[in-house]
Design a protein around this motif. Structure first.
Motif, PDB file in Angstrom:
ATOM      1  N   ALA A   1       0.853  -1.197   0.000  1.00 48.83           N
ATOM      2  CA  ALA A   1       0.000   0.000   0.000  1.00 48.83           C
ATOM      3  C   ALA A   1       0.881   1.236   0.000  1.00 48.83           C
ATOM      4  CB  ALA A   1      -0.916   0.005   1.221  1.00 48.83           C
TER       5      ALA A   1
ATOM      6  N   ARG B   1       0.562   5.720   0.012  1.00 46.38           N
ATOM      7  CA  ARG B   1      -0.158   6.995  -0.054  1.00 46.38           C
ATOM      8  C   ARG B   1       0.891   8.068  -0.278  1.00 46.38           C
ATOM      9  NH1 ARG B   1      -5.128   6.992   2.754  1.00 46.38           N
ATOM     10  NH2 ARG B   1      -5.587   4.987   3.718  1.00 46.38           N
TER      11      ARG B   1
ATOM     12  N   ARG C   1      -2.668  15.033  -4.569  1.00 44.36           N
ATOM     13  CA  ARG C   1      -2.594  13.586  -4.364  1.00 44.36           C
ATOM     14  C   ARG C   1      -1.930  12.958  -5.576  1.00 44.36           C
ATOM     15  NH1 ARG C   1      -5.566   9.875  -1.092  1.00 44.36           N
ATOM     16  NH2 ARG C   1      -4.399   7.931  -1.178  1.00 44.36           N
TER      17      ARG C   1
ATOM     18  N   HIS D   1      -1.782  10.173  -7.422  1.00 43.46           N
ATOM     19  CA  HIS D   1      -2.396   8.879  -7.745  1.00 43.46           C
ATOM     20  C   HIS D   1      -1.548   8.068  -8.717  1.00 43.46           C
ATOM     21  CE1 HIS D   1      -6.108   9.434  -5.575  1.00 43.46           C
ATOM     22  NE2 HIS D   1      -6.277  10.633  -6.108  1.00 43.46           N
ATOM     23  N   ALA D   2      -0.983   8.726  -9.734  1.00 44.72           N
ATOM     24  CA  ALA D   2      -0.188   8.003 -10.732  1.00 44.72           C
ATOM     25  C   ALA D   2       1.026   7.359 -10.066  1.00 44.72           C
ATOM     26  CB  ALA D   2       0.244   8.948 -11.853  1.00 44.72           C
TER      27      ALA D   2
ATOM     28  N   GLU E   1       1.240   6.488  -6.890  1.00 47.25           N
ATOM     29  CA  GLU E   1       0.758   5.398  -6.027  1.00 47.25           C
ATOM     30  C   GLU E   1       0.509   4.133  -6.850  1.00 47.25           C
ATOM     31  OE1 GLU E   1      -2.709   6.900  -4.048  1.00 47.25           O
ATOM     32  OE2 GLU E   1      -1.554   8.234  -2.738  1.00 47.25           O
ATOM     33  N   ARG E   2      -0.127   4.311  -8.034  1.00 49.76           N
ATOM     34  CA  ARG E   2      -0.398   3.146  -8.905  1.00 49.76           C
ATOM     35  C   ARG E   2       0.903   2.476  -9.326  1.00 49.76           C
ATOM     36  NH1 ARG E   2      -4.560   6.470 -10.897  1.00 49.76           N
ATOM     37  NH2 ARG E   2      -3.220   7.260 -12.560  1.00 49.76           N
ATOM     38  N   ALA E   3       1.905   3.322  -9.613  1.00 50.00           N
ATOM     39  CA  ALA E   3       3.192   2.771 -10.045  1.00 50.00           C
ATOM     40  C   ALA E   3       3.892   2.018  -8.913  1.00 50.00           C
ATOM     41  CB  ALA E   3       4.092   3.894 -10.565  1.00 50.00           C
TER      42      ALA E   3
ATOM     43  N   ILE F   1       2.415   0.425  -6.116  1.00 44.83           N
ATOM     44  CA  ILE F   1       1.744  -0.722  -5.502  1.00 44.83           C
ATOM     45  C   ILE F   1       2.008  -1.993  -6.310  1.00 44.83           C
ATOM     46  CG2 ILE F   1      -0.523  -1.700  -4.919  1.00 44.83           C
ATOM     47  CD1 ILE F   1      -1.311   1.263  -4.217  1.00 44.83           C
TER      48      ILE F   1
ATOM     49  N   ALA G   1       8.248   5.959  -9.874  1.00 46.62           N
ATOM     50  CA  ALA G   1       6.896   6.345  -9.457  1.00 46.62           C
ATOM     51  C   ALA G   1       6.770   7.874  -9.429  1.00 46.62           C
ATOM     52  CB  ALA G   1       6.586   5.768  -8.083  1.00 46.62           C
TER      53      ALA G   1
ATOM     54  N   GLU H   1       4.276  10.521 -11.854  1.00 48.22           N
ATOM     55  CA  GLU H   1       3.421  11.639 -11.449  1.00 48.22           C
ATOM     56  C   GLU H   1       3.878  12.935 -12.090  1.00 48.22           C
ATOM     57  OE1 GLU H   1       0.813  10.975  -9.262  1.00 48.22           O
ATOM     58  OE2 GLU H   1       0.093  12.936  -9.935  1.00 48.22           O
TER      59      GLU H   1
END
Lengths: 192, 336
Positions: B257, B259, B271, B273-274, B276-278, B280, B292, B296
């Motif tokens: 996980a 954040r 935030r 998000h891109a 975080e997706r990279a 996880i 990552a 972003e």
């Protein structure tokens, strides 16, 4: 209700009640200095950036230049004029004197009020931005020079007396801790 | 300063009613930003409705293990609260990274969300500014913009949101609660700040007259390993030029996980998000963390004077995630 841009407020300052009419635009700083003759509190930047105007509001340090007097109505204010116990200086005052915690002295009332509260905040277990582990289980970090500098960063000294200010705060904190463990000491600023 | 009326509200409906009766009214919390802006003439309210005595000063653990924080809780009390320090350490760190001890004693959580940008053109009424005077122009784009936005800006405004607290709240999926004359409402912090577009003067999704009553933090077991790191131009008591709030859960070298939110890069806490997706499902390595961050920052559109922020944020992300990965590893070894 018709708009009213002024009114009478009551403040308890250094234990004494004062009732005074104020324009709503008056800051607590200007009320203290210009209306009540309490000129110990200093006006530096007048925009919350230098800390020269620091006073204790309900025992907590605040910058009085951004505090509207009308919004302090009914509250307790402690200024530099009220921190000593009669002729006996507050331990923070005495430490600033003994260790030369100033040069020109203009920022000193704010430094002292701020330090009194900073020592109480630390004693109450509040972490700071330089505390390595802020979790309560980590306990209270010792009041190192680094901690003092961070906790006092809201008070600028353009003479650059910071080295002795840090020493003075450290000594006053030690004394306060000793006296607190010895009990029956006065508590000037109330609970942090 | 313009003359103004002052009323102290004692209950929430009363505060909303007082504000609703005067079109040029503002709520007054700690006043650390509003009073300053009134002195400089940026804000010229006819009425201040003081909300500091409203019964909104509590921090409570919610039934699901999250936290509810009242809008008039001061920054100091939020940062010092044991449950905040235990459950969301990055939030305490973010709050303590902001302002000074004096200002944190005055400032409130609700006011922090609504504080205005410190863009020097916005705070100087002698200069044009689309945020202050719609349509007047944005001198920052061709002028002094070293601390302006690299993400999500528009040709109309490149100002950044100055909050530290908001960055951590964004990473933790905070929800904002507010009340209007119609009743209570809530909005995720992620939707609270509006895109800049052609309307930089419209900053939040709050309807006119709405009063923020508090925020809720959902439970976040992964927040135990979290931190906030802020870069500024002096060691303390300055606004960020870039900051990162992060939480990481790594097991057996794999990111379970993550954040991630950035501060001082956009008109709102950003935030990532891109990123975080990279992260996880990938390895907890410096290379993966850098990749990552790049995912972003691919969307970054820096100006000539603030391109340094892209590198700064990238390096911050790698440093913070590397630190958190090491913390996760220590926790794993200790519980094995």
């Amino acid at each position: 209700m018709a708009p009213s841009t002024a009114g009478a407020i009551t403040l308890t300052i250094n234990g004494e009640k004062h009732t005074l009419p104020v324009d709503n635009r008056t800051t607590l700083l200007d009320a203290l200095r210009e209306r009540l003759g309490l000129t110990g509190t200093k006006k530096g930047c007048d925009q919350g950036q230098c800390g020269a105007c620091t006073v204790l509001l309900e025992g907590r340090r605040v910058v009085s230049c951004l505090q509207l007097a009308v919004a302090a109505e009914g509250r307790e204010v402690t200024t530099i004029e009220g921190v000593a116990d009669g002729d006996r200086l507050h331990p923070v005052q005495q430490a600033f004197l003994d260790l030369d915690g100033y040069q020109c002295g203009y920022c000193t009332p704010g430094q002292i009020c701020s330090a009194i509260a900073a020592i109480e905040e630390h004693a109450a277990g509040w972490p700071s931005a330089v505390t390595t582990d802020v979790r309560p289980e980590a306990g209270v970090a010792p009041l190192t020079p680094e901690e003092i500098r961070e906790r006092m960063s809201g008070n600028l000294c353009r003479c650059g007396a910071y080295v002795s200010i840090v020493q003075a705060v450290a000594r006053a904190a030690e004394e306060t801790a000793q006296n607190t463990s010895g009990a029956n000491e006065m508590n000037v600023a109330g609970a942090a | 300063m313009r003359e103004f009326d002052y009323r102290r509200a004692s209950d929430v409906p009363g505060a909303v009613a007082l504000l609703g009766a005067e079109p040029e009214a503002h709520y007054l919390g700690g006043g650390t930003n509003l009073v300053d802006l009134m002195k400089s003439g940026v804000e010229r309210p006819a009425l201040l409705v003081d909300v500091r005595e409203l019964p909104l000063d509590r921090i409570e653990v919610t039934d699901d293990g999250g936290l509810h924080v009242g809008a008039t809780v001061t920054n100091s009390d939020l940062a010092a609260h044991p449950e905040v320090r235990r459950r969301y350490p990055a939030l305490t760190q973010a709050v303590l990274a902001g302002a000074s001890g004096q200002l944190r004693n005055m400032a409130t959580v609700g006011g922090n969300l609504l504080q205005r940008t410190r863009c020097a053109y916005f705070t100087d009424v002698s200069k044009p500014c689309n945020k202050r005077v719609p349509g007047s122009g944005c001198p920052a784009i061709a002028g002094e913009h070293h601390n302006h936005a690299i993400l999500g800006a528009s040709p109309h405004c490149v100002a950044v949101h100055p909050s530290d607290m908001g960055v951590a709240l964004t990473a933790f999926d905070a929800v904002v609660h507010y009340v209007t004359a119609e009743g209570p409402h809530e909005v995720p912090l992620a939707e609270f700040y509006l895109p800049v577009g052609a309307t930089p003067h419209r900053e939040t999704a709050l309807p006119a007259g709405a009063l923020i009553t508090g925020i809720t933090l959902p439970p976040a077991p992964d927040a135990a390993a979290s931190c906030y790191r802020k870069v500024r131009e002096r060691a303390s008591y300055a606004f960020a030029i870039g900051s990162v709030a992060a939480a990481l859960d790594v097991r057996d070298g794999t990111v379970r996980a993550a954040r991630l939110a950035f501060g001082a890069v956009a008109s709102r806490p950003w935030r990532a998000h891109a990123a975080e997706r990279a992260l996880i499902g990938g390895p907890a390595t410096a290379e993966a963390f850098a990749a990552a961050a790049d995912a972003e920052l691919a969307a970054a559109e820096p100006l000539p004077g603030n391109a340094y922020k892209v590198t700064l944020i990238r390096n911050l992300v790698v440093a913070v995630l590397t630190e958190l990965a090491a913390e996760c590893r220590r926790t794993e070894e200790a519980t094995r």
